[in-house]
Design a protein around this motif. Structure first.
Motif, mmCIF file in Angstrom:
data_model
loop_
_atom_site.group_PDB
_atom_site.id
_atom_site.type_symbol
_atom_site.label_atom_id
_atom_site.label_comp_id
_atom_site.label_asym_id
_atom_site.label_seq_id
_atom_site.Cartn_x
_atom_site.Cartn_y
_atom_site.Cartn_z
ATOM 1 N N LEU A 56 0.826 -1.218 0.000
ATOM 2 C CA LEU A 56 0.000 0.000 0.000
ATOM 3 C C LEU A 56 0.857 1.264 0.000
ATOM 4 O O LEU A 56 0.637 2.175 -0.795
ATOM 5 C CB LEU A 56 -0.921 0.017 1.236
ATOM 6 C CG LEU A 56 -1.673 1.337 1.486
ATOM 7 C CD1 LEU A 56 -2.731 1.581 0.415
ATOM 8 C CD2 LEU A 56 -2.337 1.372 2.854
ATOM 9 N N ALA A 57 1.818 1.311 0.909
ATOM 10 C CA ALA A 57 2.515 2.584 1.127
ATOM 11 C C ALA A 57 3.681 2.776 0.173
ATOM 12 O O ALA A 57 4.050 3.909 -0.139
ATOM 13 C CB ALA A 57 3.002 2.666 2.578
ATOM 14 N N PHE A 58 4.296 1.660 -0.284
ATOM 15 C CA PHE A 58 5.522 1.823 -1.070
ATOM 16 C C PHE A 58 5.425 1.223 -2.473
ATOM 17 O O PHE A 58 6.381 1.272 -3.238
ATOM 18 C CB PHE A 58 6.702 1.204 -0.308
ATOM 19 C CG PHE A 58 6.763 1.648 1.130
ATOM 20 C CD1 PHE A 58 6.721 3.001 1.453
ATOM 21 C CD2 PHE A 58 6.837 0.736 2.163
ATOM 22 C CE1 PHE A 58 6.751 3.430 2.771
ATOM 23 C CE2 PHE A 58 6.867 1.148 3.487
ATOM 24 C CZ PHE A 58 6.822 2.500 3.790
ATOM 25 N N GLY A 59 4.280 0.612 -2.794
ATOM 26 C CA GLY A 59 4.048 0.165 -4.165
ATOM 27 C C GLY A 59 4.800 -1.086 -4.570
ATOM 28 O O GLY A 59 4.925 -1.361 -5.752
ATOM 29 N N VAL A 60 5.332 -1.855 -3.621
ATOM 30 C CA VAL A 60 6.035 -3.099 -3.952
ATOM 31 C C VAL A 60 5.504 -4.192 -3.030
ATOM 32 O O VAL A 60 5.383 -3.962 -1.825
ATOM 33 C CB VAL A 60 7.557 -2.986 -3.639
ATOM 34 C CG1 VAL A 60 8.300 -4.209 -4.160
ATOM 35 C CG2 VAL A 60 8.137 -1.711 -4.179
ATOM 36 N N ASP A 61 5.215 -5.341 -3.600
ATOM 37 C CA ASP A 61 4.773 -6.463 -2.755
ATOM 38 C C ASP A 61 5.975 -7.374 -2.497
ATOM 39 O O ASP A 61 6.414 -8.107 -3.388
ATOM 40 C CB ASP A 61 3.657 -7.236 -3.474
ATOM 41 C CG ASP A 61 3.204 -8.442 -2.660
ATOM 42 O OD1 ASP A 61 3.757 -8.666 -1.574
ATOM 43 O OD2 ASP A 61 2.298 -9.159 -3.124
#
Ligand code: HEM
Length: 471
Positions: A167-172
């Protein structure tokens, strides 16, 4: 505050009761950091809701009065701030972000983070949350089929890091399916040390390093490296998509000031990446782990949850749509009730920025104020049948368990600095608890009396091994 300036009827700290300390160190040696919340709760029982202790040269005001805590929370930033060692300890770690910064530095960071973590983003983000919850379900299905014990602390911290990072950093990062050590293993060393240093009567680590300081330094380097990697990737993405609206918190921080020409400084971006990563992990994960603990003790609540899950999403394996999350209020009640009895925020630390009178006690600027949160949540004057685990007491309009004083529940803080991650936490809690109840029953996989409460900035269980059975 000179004594002759104190008005009649106002008490000074010297008039408050409190445990006897020793010369020079005061009560510092009595406050084992791992049990600090239990010790302060015991002192509140012994000396009442307002007492004083000493940490080295520092006199401390300790209170379990939630009306006073409400005052402190709401009268920020003019009259109160977080306990200043929080800012200095986190600054030394390069993590002086929105949680610890004060004054003019705080507000711009707060605005960006509030926006990026706002409930309005969850609709677009919901499919990712579902995918991460599905991953957790698959792990638990495997464990249930093979009769394996589930280490809930492990699985839930991985779940929350995957969710927050996506959510916050765009990487899973998919740490849930990572076999070996993950970033969480390093983060686990950081929280307890923050608490130890914040309450230390003497900053030993600035003069010499103990083995645990070296372990902490190593963990810190690993987490810093991880956060730097996230920032580098987000910068690359922005460079590849110039002019595109920011997709997440990190991109919003990188984009801040692009139009006004006063960008957010690199160290502030880094500090907030670190802060949100840390703030989003243990809090939600351990609130869920303690909910598991309560549910193992109260199997009939698991049955009610199963019915509630079927009612909310029928045959679907998980909550199917964002709209259906609203139907999961019973699960929010379960999470709240677990936090009431097993508060993951058992203590809060502040100080006045000017001389104040609080609860009839004169407190000079800079005096540490420690608040102890559980006693009021176990107080029969605020919560009927306080010792019982009754999630339904949190249902809107519920009248059966009285009294019910929501003001006594300050697990997310209040006022201008109330937790900006509370909506995210609530969606995570609803998704995980409803998935669990839909598919499994759960019991302790060991002696529950061996599960101890440990203070590590948040209050975590020493372990949470459970066995899941397929329904
Ligand atoms: C059950 C889960 C959680 C609990 C109980 C919790 C609790 C708290 C509390 C007590 C505070 C201090 C509030 C105050 O001073 O009034 C706080 C602040 C904060 N929380 Fe949470 N939190 C949770 C989850 C999260 C999540 C998931 C995130 C982000 C992903 C988050 C991010 C933050 C941040 C950035 C602050 C600092 C806000 C500021 O000082 O302006 N929290 N949280």
């Amino acid at each position: 505050m000179p004594p002759d300036t104190i008005e009649p009827g106002i008490r000074t700290l010297a008039e408050l009761p409190g445990p006897k300390g020793i010369p020079l160190l005061g009560n510092a040696l009595q406050l084992d950091p791992v049990r600090i919340h239990l010790i302060l709760e015991e002192w509140v029982r012994q000396y009442g809701p307002a007492l004083t202790i000493r940490l080295g040269p520092k006199q401390v005001f300790v209170s379990s009065d939630m009306n006073l805590l409400q005052t402190v929370l709401h009268e920020r930033p003019d009259r109160y701030r977080r306990f200043s060692p929080i800012e200095s300890v986190l600054s030394e770690m390069g993590a002086n972000g929105v949680f610890s910064s004060e004054g003019d530095a705080w507000l711009p960071q707060r605005k960006i983070i509030m926006h990026a973590l706002g409930a309005n983003h969850f609709r677009a983000f919901f499919p990712s949350m579902q995918a991460i919850t599905q991953r957790l379900l698959e792990q638990w299905l495997r464990a249930a089929r093979h009769g394996e014990t589930v280490d809930m602390c492990r699985d839930l911290t991985r779940y929350t890091v995957d969710t927050t990072t996506t959510l916050a950093f765009g990487v899973d990062p998919n740490t849930l399916e990572q076999a070996g050590g993950a970033i969480q293993d390093h983060m686990a060393h950081i929280f307890p040390m923050i608490l130890s240093r914040v309450n230390a009567p003497f900053p030993w680590w600035r003069y010499f390093k103990l083995p645990r300081d070296r372990q902490f330094d190593h963990a810190l380097r690993e987490v810093q490296h991880y956060a730097s990697g996230l920032i580098t990737r987000a910068r690359q993405r922005r460079a590849e998509h110039p002019g595109e609206a920011p997709q997440n918190l990190l991109e919003a921080m990188l984009a801040a000031g692009e139009e006004t020409g006063s960008p957010m400084a690199d160290d502030v971006i880094f500090a907030n990446t670190f802060t949100v990563l840390m703030a989003g992990e243990d809090t939600t994960a351990f609130s869920l782990a303690w909910a598991m603990y309560c549910l193992c003790r109260h199997p009939h609540v698991q049955e009610r949850m199963h019915d509630a899950a079927l009612q909310a999403f029928g045959d679907a394996p998980l909550c199917p749509t964002f709209e259906d999350v609203r139907k999961l209020d019973y699960f929010d009640g379960v999470a709240h009730e677990a936090m009431r009895l097993k508060p993951i925020v058992p203590l809060m630390f502040f100080e006045p920025v000017k001389d104040v009178v609080l609860g009839g006690v004169a407190l000079p600027a800079g005096m540490p104020l420690f608040f102890v949160l559980r006693p009021s949540m176990e107080d029969a004057q605020r919560y009927g049948q306080p010792e019982a685990f009754l999630p339904e007491r949190w249902a809107a309009g519920h009248q059966h368990v009285q009294p019910h004083d929501a003001h006594g529940f300050l697990q997310f803080g209040a006022g201008p600095r109330v937790c900006p991650g509370r909506h995210l936490a609530s969606v995570e809690q609803r998704l995980v608890l409803s998935m669990l109840a839909r598919h499994f029953t759960m019991e302790f996989a060991g002696d529950p009396d061996l599960i101890k409460e440990e203070s590590a900035f948040t209050m975590r269980p020493s372990s949470m091994p459970v066995r899941l059975k397929l329904r």
